[in-house]
Design a protein around this motif. Structure first.
Motif, PDB file in Angstrom:
ATOM      1  N   MET A   1      41.995  22.533  41.474  1.00 48.81           N
ATOM      2  CA  MET A   1      41.147  22.250  42.611  1.00 48.81           C
ATOM      3  C   MET A   1      39.696  22.675  42.358  1.00 48.81           C
ATOM      4  O   MET A   1      38.802  21.908  42.565  1.00 48.81           O
ATOM      5  CB  MET A   1      41.748  22.943  43.826  1.00 48.81           C
ATOM      6  N   PHE A   2      39.517  23.929  41.907  1.00 48.88           N
ATOM      7  CA  PHE A   2      38.163  24.436  41.671  1.00 48.88           C
ATOM      8  C   PHE A   2      37.849  24.659  40.189  1.00 48.88           C
ATOM      9  O   PHE A   2      36.819  25.246  39.860  1.00 48.88           O
ATOM     10  CB  PHE A   2      37.927  25.735  42.442  1.00 48.88           C
ATOM     11  N   LYS A   3      38.731  24.202  39.308  1.00 42.09           N
ATOM     12  CA  LYS A   3      38.507  24.388  37.871  1.00 42.09           C
ATOM     13  C   LYS A   3      37.141  23.820  37.488  1.00 42.09           C
ATOM     14  O   LYS A   3      36.738  22.757  37.948  1.00 42.09           O
ATOM     15  CB  LYS A   3      39.607  23.691  37.073  1.00 42.09           C
ATOM     16  N   ASN A   4      36.412  24.562  36.668  1.00 47.60           N
ATOM     17  CA  ASN A   4      35.077  24.225  36.170  1.00 47.60           C
ATOM     18  C   ASN A   4      33.973  24.360  37.230  1.00 47.60           C
ATOM     19  O   ASN A   4      32.842  23.962  36.974  1.00 47.60           O
ATOM     20  CB  ASN A   4      35.049  22.828  35.545  1.00 47.60           C
ATOM     21  N   LYS A   5      34.289  24.915  38.379  1.00 43.68           N
ATOM     22  CA  LYS A   5      33.268  25.200  39.394  1.00 43.68           C
ATOM     23  C   LYS A   5      32.743  26.614  39.143  1.00 43.68           C
ATOM     24  O   LYS A   5      33.168  27.316  38.227  1.00 43.68           O
ATOM     25  CB  LYS A   5      33.847  25.080  40.812  1.00 43.68           C
ATOM     26  N   LYS A   6      31.810  27.054  39.968  1.00 44.14           N
ATOM     27  CA  LYS A   6      31.187  28.373  39.806  1.00 44.14           C
ATOM     28  C   LYS A   6      31.614  29.296  40.948  1.00 44.14           C
ATOM     29  O   LYS A   6      31.709  28.869  42.097  1.00 44.14           O
ATOM     30  CB  LYS A   6      29.662  28.257  39.794  1.00 44.14           C
ATOM     31  N   GLN A   7      31.842  30.557  40.611  1.00 41.63           N
ATOM     32  CA  GLN A   7      32.308  31.528  41.598  1.00 41.63           C
ATOM     33  C   GLN A   7      31.417  32.755  41.622  1.00 41.63           C
ATOM     34  O   GLN A   7      31.013  33.267  40.586  1.00 41.63           O
ATOM     35  CB  GLN A   7      33.740  31.942  41.274  1.00 41.63           C
ATOM     36  N   LEU A   8      31.160  33.230  42.817  1.00 35.18           N
ATOM     37  CA  LEU A   8      30.491  34.503  43.065  1.00 35.18           C
ATOM     38  C   LEU A   8      31.539  35.383  43.730  1.00 35.18           C
ATOM     39  O   LEU A   8      32.242  34.924  44.635  1.00 35.18           O
ATOM     40  CB  LEU A   8      29.302  34.271  43.997  1.00 35.18           C
ATOM     41  N   GLN A   9      31.671  36.631  43.280  1.00 37.71           N
ATOM     42  CA  GLN A   9      32.668  37.505  43.884  1.00 37.71           C
ATOM     43  C   GLN A   9      32.161  38.939  43.916  1.00 37.71           C
ATOM     44  O   GLN A   9      31.679  39.458  42.914  1.00 37.71           O
ATOM     45  CB  GLN A   9      33.990  37.429  43.123  1.00 37.71           C
ATOM     46  N   TYR A  10      32.280  39.542  45.098  1.00 37.85           N
ATOM     47  CA  TYR A  10      31.893  40.934  45.299  1.00 37.85           C
ATOM     48  C   TYR A  10      33.096  41.690  45.846  1.00 37.85           C
ATOM     49  O   TYR A  10      33.883  41.155  46.635  1.00 37.85           O
ATOM     50  CB  TYR A  10      30.754  41.058  46.306  1.00 37.85           C
ATOM     51  N   LEU A  11      33.199  42.955  45.458  1.00 34.31           N
ATOM     52  CA  LEU A  11      34.275  43.827  45.909  1.00 34.31           C
ATOM     53  C   LEU A  11      33.690  45.192  46.230  1.00 34.31           C
ATOM     54  O   LEU A  11      33.014  45.800  45.386  1.00 34.31           O
ATOM     55  CB  LEU A  11      35.333  43.962  44.803  1.00 34.31           C
ATOM     56  N   TRP A  12      33.916  45.645  47.462  1.00 30.40           N
ATOM     57  CA  TRP A  12      33.483  46.968  47.896  1.00 30.40           C
ATOM     58  C   TRP A  12      34.714  47.792  48.247  1.00 30.40           C
ATOM     59  O   TRP A  12      35.628  47.300  48.907  1.00 30.40           O
ATOM     60  CB  TRP A  12      32.601  46.884  49.135  1.00 30.40           C
ATOM     61  N   ILE A  13      34.747  49.043  47.833  1.00 31.28           N
ATOM     62  CA  ILE A  13      35.808  49.985  48.185  1.00 31.28           C
ATOM     63  C   ILE A  13      35.187  51.009  49.135  1.00 31.28           C
ATOM     64  O   ILE A  13      34.156  51.613  48.815  1.00 31.28           O
ATOM     65  CB  ILE A  13      36.376  50.697  46.930  1.00 31.28           C
ATOM     66  N   PHE A  14      35.830  51.201  50.299  1.00 32.40           N
ATOM     67  CA  PHE A  14      35.209  52.041  51.324  1.00 32.40           C
ATOM     68  C   PHE A  14      36.250  52.772  52.168  1.00 32.40           C
ATOM     69  O   PHE A  14      37.417  52.397  52.221  1.00 32.40           O
ATOM     70  CB  PHE A  14      34.294  51.192  52.218  1.00 32.40           C
ATOM     71  N   ASN A  15      35.770  53.791  52.854  1.00 36.62           N
ATOM     72  CA  ASN A  15      36.578  54.574  53.777  1.00 36.62           C
ATOM     73  C   ASN A  15      36.875  53.729  55.014  1.00 36.62           C
ATOM     74  O   ASN A  15      35.995  53.018  55.501  1.00 36.62           O
ATOM     75  CB  ASN A  15      35.788  55.843  54.149  1.00 36.62           C
ATOM     76  N   ILE A 110      29.847  40.330  40.957  1.00 36.43           N
ATOM     77  CA  ILE A 110      29.845  39.304  39.912  1.00 36.43           C
ATOM     78  C   ILE A 110      29.093  38.117  40.496  1.00 36.43           C
ATOM     79  O   ILE A 110      29.626  37.395  41.341  1.00 36.43           O
ATOM     80  CB  ILE A 110      31.276  38.929  39.495  1.00 36.43           C
ATOM     81  N   ASN A 111      27.851  37.952  40.076  1.00 33.51           N
ATOM     82  CA  ASN A 111      26.986  36.934  40.672  1.00 33.51           C
ATOM     83  C   ASN A 111      27.321  35.513  40.249  1.00 33.51           C
ATOM     84  O   ASN A 111      26.966  34.567  40.951  1.00 33.51           O
ATOM     85  CB  ASN A 111      25.524  37.226  40.364  1.00 33.51           C
ATOM     86  N   SER A 112      27.988  35.342  39.120  1.00 35.76           N
ATOM     87  CA  SER A 112      28.314  33.998  38.671  1.00 35.76           C
ATOM     88  C   SER A 112      29.385  34.059  37.594  1.00 35.76           C
ATOM     89  O   SER A 112      29.245  34.800  36.624  1.00 35.76           O
ATOM     90  CB  SER A 112      27.065  33.306  38.113  1.00 35.76           C
ATOM     91  N   SER A 113      30.448  33.294  37.800  1.00 32.80           N
ATOM     92  CA  SER A 113      31.470  33.175  36.767  1.00 32.80           C
ATOM     93  C   SER A 113      32.031  31.755  36.782  1.00 32.80           C
ATOM     94  O   SER A 113      31.904  31.036  37.776  1.00 32.80           O
ATOM     95  CB  SER A 113      32.593  34.199  36.981  1.00 32.80           C
ATOM     96  N   ASP A 114      32.629  31.370  35.673  1.00 34.29           N
ATOM     97  CA  ASP A 114      33.216  30.037  35.531  1.00 34.29           C
ATOM     98  C   ASP A 114      34.691  30.109  35.934  1.00 34.29           C
ATOM     99  O   ASP A 114      35.423  30.963  35.422  1.00 34.29           O
ATOM    100  CB  ASP A 114      33.127  29.554  34.085  1.00 34.29           C
ATOM    101  N   ILE A 115      35.116  29.216  36.794  1.00 33.01           N
ATOM    102  CA  ILE A 115      36.521  29.157  37.171  1.00 33.01           C
ATOM    103  C   ILE A 115      37.257  28.407  36.064  1.00 33.01           C
ATOM    104  O   ILE A 115      36.952  27.256  35.756  1.00 33.01           O
ATOM    105  CB  ILE A 115      36.705  28.460  38.525  1.00 33.01           C
ATOM    106  N   ILE A 116      38.221  29.091  35.451  1.00 29.79           N
ATOM    107  CA  ILE A 116      38.926  28.504  34.302  1.00 29.79           C
ATOM    108  C   ILE A 116      40.286  27.908  34.678  1.00 29.79           C
ATOM    109  O   ILE A 116      40.812  27.078  33.944  1.00 29.79           O
ATOM    110  CB  ILE A 116      39.058  29.518  33.146  1.00 29.79           C
ATOM    111  N   GLN A 117      40.871  28.333  35.786  1.00 28.68           N
ATOM    112  CA  GLN A 117      42.107  27.755  36.302  1.00 28.68           C
ATOM    113  C   GLN A 117      42.067  27.821  37.827  1.00 28.68           C
ATOM    114  O   GLN A 117      41.504  28.755  38.393  1.00 28.68           O
ATOM    115  CB  GLN A 117      43.343  28.513  35.790  1.00 28.68           C
ATOM    116  N   SER A 118      42.700  26.859  38.476  1.00 29.79           N
ATOM    117  CA  SER A 118      42.718  26.815  39.934  1.00 29.79           C
ATOM    118  C   SER A 118      43.891  25.957  40.389  1.00 29.79           C
ATOM    119  O   SER A 118      44.213  24.960  39.751  1.00 29.79           O
ATOM    120  CB  SER A 118      41.394  26.226  40.440  1.00 29.79           C
ATOM    121  N   MET A 119      44.523  26.373  41.505  1.00 27.08           N
ATOM    122  CA  MET A 119      45.630  25.598  42.076  1.00 27.08           C
ATOM    123  C   MET A 119      45.431  25.428  43.567  1.00 27.08           C
ATOM    124  O   MET A 119      44.947  26.334  44.233  1.00 27.08           O
ATOM    125  CB  MET A 119      46.957  26.320  41.841  1.00 27.08           C
ATOM    126  N   TRP A 120      45.807  24.328  44.080  1.00 29.03           N
ATOM    127  CA  TRP A 120      45.877  24.040  45.507  1.00 29.03           C
ATOM    128  C   TRP A 120      44.651  24.492  46.291  1.00 29.03           C
ATOM    129  O   TRP A 120      43.963  25.415  45.923  1.00 29.03           O
ATOM    130  CB  TRP A 120      47.126  24.632  46.140  1.00 29.03           C
TER     131      TRP A 120
END
Length: 121
Positions: A1-15, A110-120
């Motif tokens: 579905m999203f293979k070869n698209k671009k992804q931005l992902q952020y993760l925060w760990i907090f109380n 992660i400001n930009s990454s390549d989606i290498i596999q994607s389903m549904w």
């Protein structure tokens, strides 16, 4: 579905005491993106997700929470446009975002990454 698209992902760990602020940040950012981002063309925002859940280490809950932001764009042009708009728009994040981030246990951006596999969708 999203293979070869671009992804931005952020993760925060907090109380957990910051959970309400985290939810407001997600709500405000989503509203801003809905008002400013396109659904078509090279700059298209294809998907936006925010999630909150417990942090685990070595298979056990730590007592902290994680806030995860995932944005998927048609091309790098969408991510570039996202950051250009953020630089020129004061409503990108809440006023208390900096305070929230400074109180987080940790975060990864992660400001930009390549989606290498994607389903549904």
């Amino acid at each position: 579905m999203f293979k070869n698209k671009k992804q931005l992902q952020y993760l925060w760990i907090f109380n957990p005491e910051l959970k309400d602020i985290a939810k407001r940040i997600a709500e405000d950012h989503t509203k801003w993106m809905n008002e400013t981002h396109t659904k078509e063309g090279d700059k298209a925002l294809l998907m936006l997700n925010w999630s909150i859940g417990p942090e685990f280490k070595d298979g056990k809950e730590t007592g902290n929470l994680s806030l995860i932001l995932t944005e998927i764009y048609e091309t790098q042009a969408g991510i570039n446009d996202h950051f250009e708009q953020a630089q020129n728009n004061s409503s990108y994040f809440r006023d208390d975002f900096g305070d929230f981030e400074s109180k987080c246990e940790s975060y990864v951006k992660i400001n930009s990454s390549d989606i290498i596999q994607s389903m549904w969708s």
